[in-house]
Design a protein around this motif. Structure first.
Motif, PDB file in Angstrom:
ATOM      1  N   PHE A 268      71.449  32.412  21.153  1.00 30.55           N
ATOM      2  CA  PHE A 268      71.188  31.288  22.110  1.00 30.55           C
ATOM      3  C   PHE A 268      71.222  30.196  21.641  1.00 30.55           C
ATOM      4  CE2 PHE A 268      68.178  34.172  24.539  1.00 30.55           C
ATOM      5  CZ  PHE A 268      69.141  34.594  25.551  1.00 30.55           C
ATOM      6  N   LEU A 269      70.831  30.253  20.081  1.00 28.91           N
ATOM      7  CA  LEU A 269      70.970  28.527  19.324  1.00 28.91           C
ATOM      8  C   LEU A 269      72.642  28.405  18.888  1.00 28.91           C
ATOM      9  CD1 LEU A 269      69.279  26.259  17.669  1.00 28.91           C
ATOM     10  CD2 LEU A 269      69.542  28.188  15.773  1.00 28.91           C
ATOM     11  N   ILE A 270      73.090  28.823  18.464  1.00 31.81           N
ATOM     12  CA  ILE A 270      74.352  28.923  17.882  1.00 31.81           C
ATOM     13  C   ILE A 270      75.480  28.646  19.165  1.00 31.81           C
ATOM     14  CG2 ILE A 270      76.899  30.036  16.992  1.00 31.81           C
ATOM     15  CD1 ILE A 270      75.003  31.670  14.809  1.00 31.81           C
ATOM     16  N   GLU A 271      75.686  29.659  20.474  1.00 25.27           N
ATOM     17  CA  GLU A 271      76.074  29.490  21.136  1.00 25.27           C
ATOM     18  C   GLU A 271      76.283  27.975  22.005  1.00 25.27           C
ATOM     19  OE1 GLU A 271      77.949  33.931  22.070  1.00 25.27           O
ATOM     20  OE2 GLU A 271      77.084  33.632  23.245  1.00 25.27           O
ATOM     21  N   GLY A 272      75.168  27.556  21.459  1.00 20.24           N
ATOM     22  CA  GLY A 272      74.258  26.393  22.517  1.00 20.24           C
ATOM     23  C   GLY A 272      74.800  24.898  21.830  1.00 20.24           C
ATOM     24  N   LEU A 273      74.881  25.424  20.352  1.00 23.69           N
ATOM     25  CA  LEU A 273      75.690  23.583  19.634  1.00 23.69           C
ATOM     26  C   LEU A 273      76.464  23.586  19.473  1.00 23.69           C
ATOM     27  CD1 LEU A 273      73.200  24.264  16.404  1.00 23.69           C
ATOM     28  CD2 LEU A 273      73.276  22.196  17.974  1.00 23.69           C
ATOM     29  N   LEU A 274      77.634  24.932  19.993  1.00 20.26           N
ATOM     30  CA  LEU A 274      79.023  25.098  20.311  1.00 20.26           C
ATOM     31  C   LEU A 274      79.385  24.414  21.338  1.00 20.26           C
ATOM     32  CD1 LEU A 274      81.726  25.907  19.342  1.00 20.26           C
ATOM     33  CD2 LEU A 274      81.237  28.006  20.653  1.00 20.26           C
ATOM     34  N   THR A 275      78.330  24.879  22.965  1.00 19.48           N
ATOM     35  CA  THR A 275      78.815  24.127  23.953  1.00 19.48           C
ATOM     36  C   THR A 275      78.267  22.351  23.730  1.00 19.48           C
ATOM     37  OG1 THR A 275      77.947  26.607  24.739  1.00 19.48           O
ATOM     38  CG2 THR A 275      77.995  23.956  26.263  1.00 19.48           C
ATOM     39  N   LEU A 276      77.392  22.100  23.050  1.00 21.24           N
ATOM     40  CA  LEU A 276      77.237  20.833  23.211  1.00 21.24           C
ATOM     41  C   LEU A 276      78.302  20.108  22.240  1.00 21.24           C
ATOM     42  CD1 LEU A 276      75.319  18.457  23.182  1.00 21.24           C
ATOM     43  CD2 LEU A 276      73.792  19.271  21.464  1.00 21.24           C
ATOM     44  N   ALA A 277      79.295  21.104  21.110  1.00 19.89           N
ATOM     45  CA  ALA A 277      79.993  19.845  20.546  1.00 19.89           C
ATOM     46  C   ALA A 277      81.144  20.490  21.345  1.00 19.89           C
ATOM     47  CB  ALA A 277      80.432  20.243  19.532  1.00 19.89           C
ATOM     48  N   ILE A 278      81.012  20.947  22.468  1.00 19.92           N
ATOM     49  CA  ILE A 278      82.501  20.918  23.157  1.00 19.92           C
ATOM     50  C   ILE A 278      81.951  19.773  24.723  1.00 19.92           C
ATOM     51  CG2 ILE A 278      83.647  22.162  25.321  1.00 19.92           C
ATOM     52  CD1 ILE A 278      83.637  25.235  23.579  1.00 19.92           C
ATOM     53  N   GLY A 279      81.030  19.791  24.952  1.00 19.48           N
ATOM     54  CA  GLY A 279      80.324  18.893  25.914  1.00 19.48           C
ATOM     55  C   GLY A 279      80.961  17.200  25.667  1.00 19.48           C
ATOM     56  N   VAL A 280      80.281  17.157  24.484  1.00 20.00           N
ATOM     57  CA  VAL A 280      80.869  15.598  23.579  1.00 20.00           C
ATOM     58  C   VAL A 280      82.256  15.387  24.159  1.00 20.00           C
ATOM     59  CG1 VAL A 280      80.640  14.078  21.549  1.00 20.00           C
ATOM     60  CG2 VAL A 280      78.437  15.281  22.374  1.00 20.00           C
ATOM     61  N   ALA A 281      82.818  16.440  23.374  1.00 15.40           N
ATOM     62  CA  ALA A 281      84.443  16.118  23.252  1.00 15.40           C
ATOM     63  C   ALA A 281      85.167  15.413  24.486  1.00 15.40           C
ATOM     64  CB  ALA A 281      85.636  16.848  22.248  1.00 15.40           C
ATOM     65  N   SER A 282      84.143  16.222  25.406  1.00 17.41           N
ATOM     66  CA  SER A 282      84.963  15.827  26.402  1.00 17.41           C
ATOM     67  C   SER A 282      84.484  14.629  27.448  1.00 17.41           C
ATOM     68  CB  SER A 282      84.500  16.790  27.851  1.00 17.41           C
ATOM     69  OG  SER A 282      82.663  16.660  28.187  1.00 17.41           O
ATOM     70  N   PHE A 283      83.739  13.749  26.499  1.00 14.97           N
ATOM     71  CA  PHE A 283      83.589  12.587  27.130  1.00 14.97           C
ATOM     72  C   PHE A 283      84.655  11.973  27.310  1.00 14.97           C
ATOM     73  CE2 PHE A 283      78.564  13.269  27.360  1.00 14.97           C
ATOM     74  CZ  PHE A 283      78.602  12.493  28.369  1.00 14.97           C
ATOM     75  N   PHE A 284      85.745  11.977  26.260  1.00 10.56           N
ATOM     76  CA  PHE A 284      86.135  11.578  25.659  1.00 10.56           C
ATOM     77  C   PHE A 284      88.433  12.069  26.572  1.00 10.56           C
ATOM     78  CE2 PHE A 284      83.170  11.030  22.646  1.00 10.56           C
ATOM     79  CZ  PHE A 284      83.101   9.948  22.043  1.00 10.56           C
ATOM     80  N   ASN A 285      87.740  13.140  26.927  1.00  7.39           N
ATOM     81  CA  ASN A 285      89.438  13.726  27.534  1.00  7.39           C
ATOM     82  C   ASN A 285      89.660  14.030  28.819  1.00  7.39           C
ATOM     83  OD1 ASN A 285      90.662  14.824  24.854  1.00  7.39           O
ATOM     84  ND2 ASN A 285      88.396  14.937  23.996  1.00  7.39           N
ATOM     85  N   LEU A 286      88.464  13.392  29.804  1.00  4.90           N
ATOM     86  CA  LEU A 286      88.723  14.127  30.981  1.00  4.90           C
ATOM     87  C   LEU A 286      88.936  12.241  31.287  1.00  4.90           C
ATOM     88  CD1 LEU A 286      85.995  16.567  31.513  1.00  4.90           C
ATOM     89  CD2 LEU A 286      88.265  16.194  31.947  1.00  4.90           C
ATOM     90  N   PRO A 287      90.077  11.886  31.874  1.00  7.24           N
ATOM     91  CA  PRO A 287      90.229  10.503  32.739  1.00  7.24           C
ATOM     92  C   PRO A 287      89.962  10.725  33.211  1.00  7.24           C
ATOM     93  CG  PRO A 287      92.360  11.718  32.053  1.00  7.24           C
ATOM     94  CD  PRO A 287      91.493  12.456  30.784  1.00  7.24           C
ATOM     95  N   PRO A 288      89.427   9.365  34.312  1.00  7.60           N
ATOM     96  CA  PRO A 288      89.117   9.182  36.243  1.00  7.60           C
ATOM     97  C   PRO A 288      90.746   9.899  36.370  1.00  7.60           C
ATOM     98  CG  PRO A 288      88.480   7.976  34.852  1.00  7.60           C
ATOM     99  CD  PRO A 288      89.094   8.300  34.129  1.00  7.60           C
ATOM    100  N   SER A 289      91.389   9.482  36.469  1.00  6.91           N
ATOM    101  CA  SER A 289      92.477   9.956  37.446  1.00  6.91           C
ATOM    102  C   SER A 289      94.011   9.197  36.800  1.00  6.91           C
ATOM    103  CB  SER A 289      92.657   8.704  38.855  1.00  6.91           C
ATOM    104  OG  SER A 289      93.700   7.852  38.259  1.00  6.91           O
ATOM    105  N   PRO A 290      95.359  10.183  37.022  1.00  7.78           N
ATOM    106  CA  PRO A 290      96.914   9.550  36.557  1.00  7.78           C
ATOM    107  C   PRO A 290      97.022   8.545  36.139  1.00  7.78           C
ATOM    108  CG  PRO A 290      96.868  10.801  38.744  1.00  7.78           C
ATOM    109  CD  PRO A 290      95.406  10.318  38.116  1.00  7.78           C
ATOM    110  N   THR A 291      96.469   7.397  36.146  1.00 12.94           N
ATOM    111  CA  THR A 291      96.716   6.219  35.965  1.00 12.94           C
ATOM    112  C   THR A 291      95.512   5.502  35.815  1.00 12.94           C
ATOM    113  OG1 THR A 291      95.268   5.124  38.326  1.00 12.94           O
ATOM    114  CG2 THR A 291      97.982   5.564  38.600  1.00 12.94           C
TER     115      THR A 291
END
Length: 576
Positions: A268-291
């Motif tokens: 639970f601990l290790i996989e939870g930390l890995l998910t948290l890292a991906i969650g932080v990265a997704s803040f910077f890699n999901l644009p609102p729209s193509p433009t």
């Protein structure tokens, strides 16, 4: 919101331009596929010049219809909408690869992350999780029920928040919140803390609401013919995650007793930390729209102006209703109520509940079923034959979950390809239940002391079933999809609440009564619900076609005055 006079004048001028221009360079729409054409039609793959025009003909090329489908003036991509834009197959193909790399890869990674924390509860069952917490299988069932009930209450509000602030913001927030709760399971002490965590994970609704939100998000970048194969990749990433999670669990379980923690605690601990890292990265890699890919940390953006024009116009030509709402426009109470009362989608909701039930209990109990598999004969070195119990240990069980996931990836990809190739939805979706039925019958008919490897083989075959749905396509408008897609997901999750009461402790370890119930439900789905759903949509399409074809002279007046939207429009046809 009423359109401004300036905006109306601009639309009128463009309408006149459409009348004056020739559209002979446009690519015609491909005819609909069918089972008959797929099986008996001539198979041809016409050569397409990479530099030929790939722009598809649409309502925007008809000066009579174009004004009624024009995007709203506050549509986020309106500045890139151009009904006269043309592009080649070479440009379209190259750009599609870029969108896949930039958008699809991040969506799949996010889905991978949340699913990693979703399946670890099942992986923990192959270790000493229930024993250490002094839980029974009925307690485990209760935890799953609490989790899904919490989800059912939180799902729709979650989707409304997503529509208001944007999936590009809400999805990363959910992943991070989910990961924090998930990793906190390291400190579980007993039944109370277990149920509390299951409830919190249900309220966060990430693994389930993440999918509807991201499906809607992906429609901003893909057409309805491009989306199914990407959705297959989306769901395949879940199966791929299950495979990788099994290998990770195998390794992490070797940390048992390290620093006083059990193997499942470290999981639970290790996989939870890995998910948290991906969650932080997704803040910077999901644009609102193509433009809207340009931002302070990405000043050049991902796409050129030409590429933005291609994406926006390709998507709107494929489905003009995508220009009806801004991607951060909240739903009104009226729109919410209208979507909830959309009775044309009720057959799909019923299928969402019923079709998922047969596969849920074996999926949830896979590790426990393998750990408590039957007896076999063993031969000792002195050649005497003795009976002994053979059960898979923690490490065997963890790795034996992999084959069904790998086969599930292949079956899911095949079912999506077949669905698009033959133009069929209902019977292709039914294949999942058709697939499961013989395996359920075989499990029910097993002898009292079956071979462990036989149980493993039947469970692997059963859980390799393909899955396909089509709620989003039949919802129509964006506002409808925003509500109807999570509603469908809620019905699917309701099936898990029902399923959690089918395999009970009093029926262990063979679960004969439970398997008998699953067989009956499977038969009802295959011979009643799926054919009934197809018959209903055929009837609805014929009913509308009869009215629409008879009002050709009045069609312009209808388009100009109607308040019907999405799948309530007379020119909308349901996929089945």
């Amino acid at each position: 919101m009423p359109k401004s006079d300036c905006y109306i004048d601009k639309v009128s001028v463009l309408k006149d331009d459409i009348e004056e221009r020739s559209n002979s360079d446009l690519e015609e729409e491909q005819p609909a596929s069918s089972w008959a054409k797929a099986l008996f039609g001539k198979r041809t793959s016409p050569y397409r010049d990479p530099d030929a025009i790939a722009t598809r003909r649409s309502v925007f090329d008809d000066p009579r219809l174009a004004p009624f489908y024009w995007p709203k003036q506050d549509y986020e991509n309106i500045h890139r909408f151009d009904p006269f834009a043309r592009w080649t197959y070479r440009e379209e193909k190259a750009l599609l690869r870029r969108v896949d790399w930039r958008i699809m890869s991040m969506v799949a990674l996010g889905c991978f992350a949340v699913n990693l924390d979703r399946v670890n509860i099942n992986q923990a069952n192959s270790a000493s999780f229930l024993t250490d917490l002094r839980l029974t299988t009925d307690d485990f069932n209760l935890g799953n029920t609490v989790n899904r009930l919490a989800y059912l209450f939180a799902e729709l509000p979650s989707q409304l928040i997503s529509k208001r602030i944007g999936a590009d913001r809400w999805a990363p927030m959910q992943i991070c919140l989910w990961s924090i709760v998930s990793l906190s399971q390291f400190w579980l002490k007993g039944r109370t803390s277990f149920l509390a965590c299951r409830a919190l994970l249900g309220c966060d609704v990430v693994p389930f609401s993440f999918a509807p939100a991201l499906v809607l998000y992906m429609t901003y970048f893909y057409t309805k013919t491009e989306l199914p194969i990407r959705l297959a990749g989306f769901w395949m990433s879940i199966s791929l995650c299950d495979i990788i999670a099994s290998f990770m669990a195998y390794g992490i379980f070797h940390l048992n007793d390290v620093a006083g923690g059990a193997g499942w605690q470290w999981l639970f601990l290790i996989e939870g930390l890995l998910t948290l890292a991906i969650g932080v990265a997704s803040f910077f890699n999901l644009p609102p729209s193509p433009t809207q890919t340009k931002t302070w940390f990405r000043p050049k953006g991902w796409f050129t102006e030409r590429e933005e024009v291609i994406i926006v116009n390709k998507v709107l030509r494929d489905d003009p209703t995508k220009g009806d709402m801004h991607n951060r426009e909240p739903l009104t109470l009226r729109e919410l109520w209208t979507a909830l009362c959309d009775y044309d989608l009720w057959p799909v909701y019923i299928l969402g509940v019923m079709s998922a039930i047969p596969g849920n209990p074996p999926t949830t109990y896979l590790t426990l079923l393998l750990r408590h598999a039957g007896q076999v004969k063993a031969v000792c070195s002195c050649r005497s034959v003795t009976k002994s119990y053979f059960r898979f240990n923690t490490f065997n069980t963890t790795l034996l979950t992999i084959p069904s996931e790998a086969m599930g990836i292949v079956s899911m990809l095949l079912i999506v390809v077949v669905s698009e190739f033959v133009g069929e939805r209902t019977f292709v979706s039914m294949m999942g239940n058709v697939w499961m039925l013989p395996f359920l019958v075989a499990l029910y008919a097993l002898p009292s002391k079956p071979n462990s490897w036989l149980i493993f083989g039947l469970l692997t075959g059963l859980l390799s079933y393909p899955y396909a749905g089509w709620c989003s396509r039949n919802a129509g408008a964006v506002a409808s999809r925003t509500v109807n897609t999570p509603l469908y997901s809620m019905f699917v999750q309701a099936s898990i609440v029902i399923s959690s009461q089918i395999y009970v402790a009093s029926d262990a370890p063979r679960y004969e009564r439970g398997n008998r119930i699953l067989i009956i439900i499977c038969l009802v789905n295959v011979f009643l619900l799926y054919p009934g759903t197809k018959a209903y949509y055929i009837w609805r399409n014929r009913q509308r076609a009869k009215i629409w074809d008879a009002m050709t002279p009045e069609a312009t007046h209808y388009l100009n005055t109607t308040k019907d939207v999405g799948n309530k429009r007379l020119d909308f046809r349901f996929a089945h």
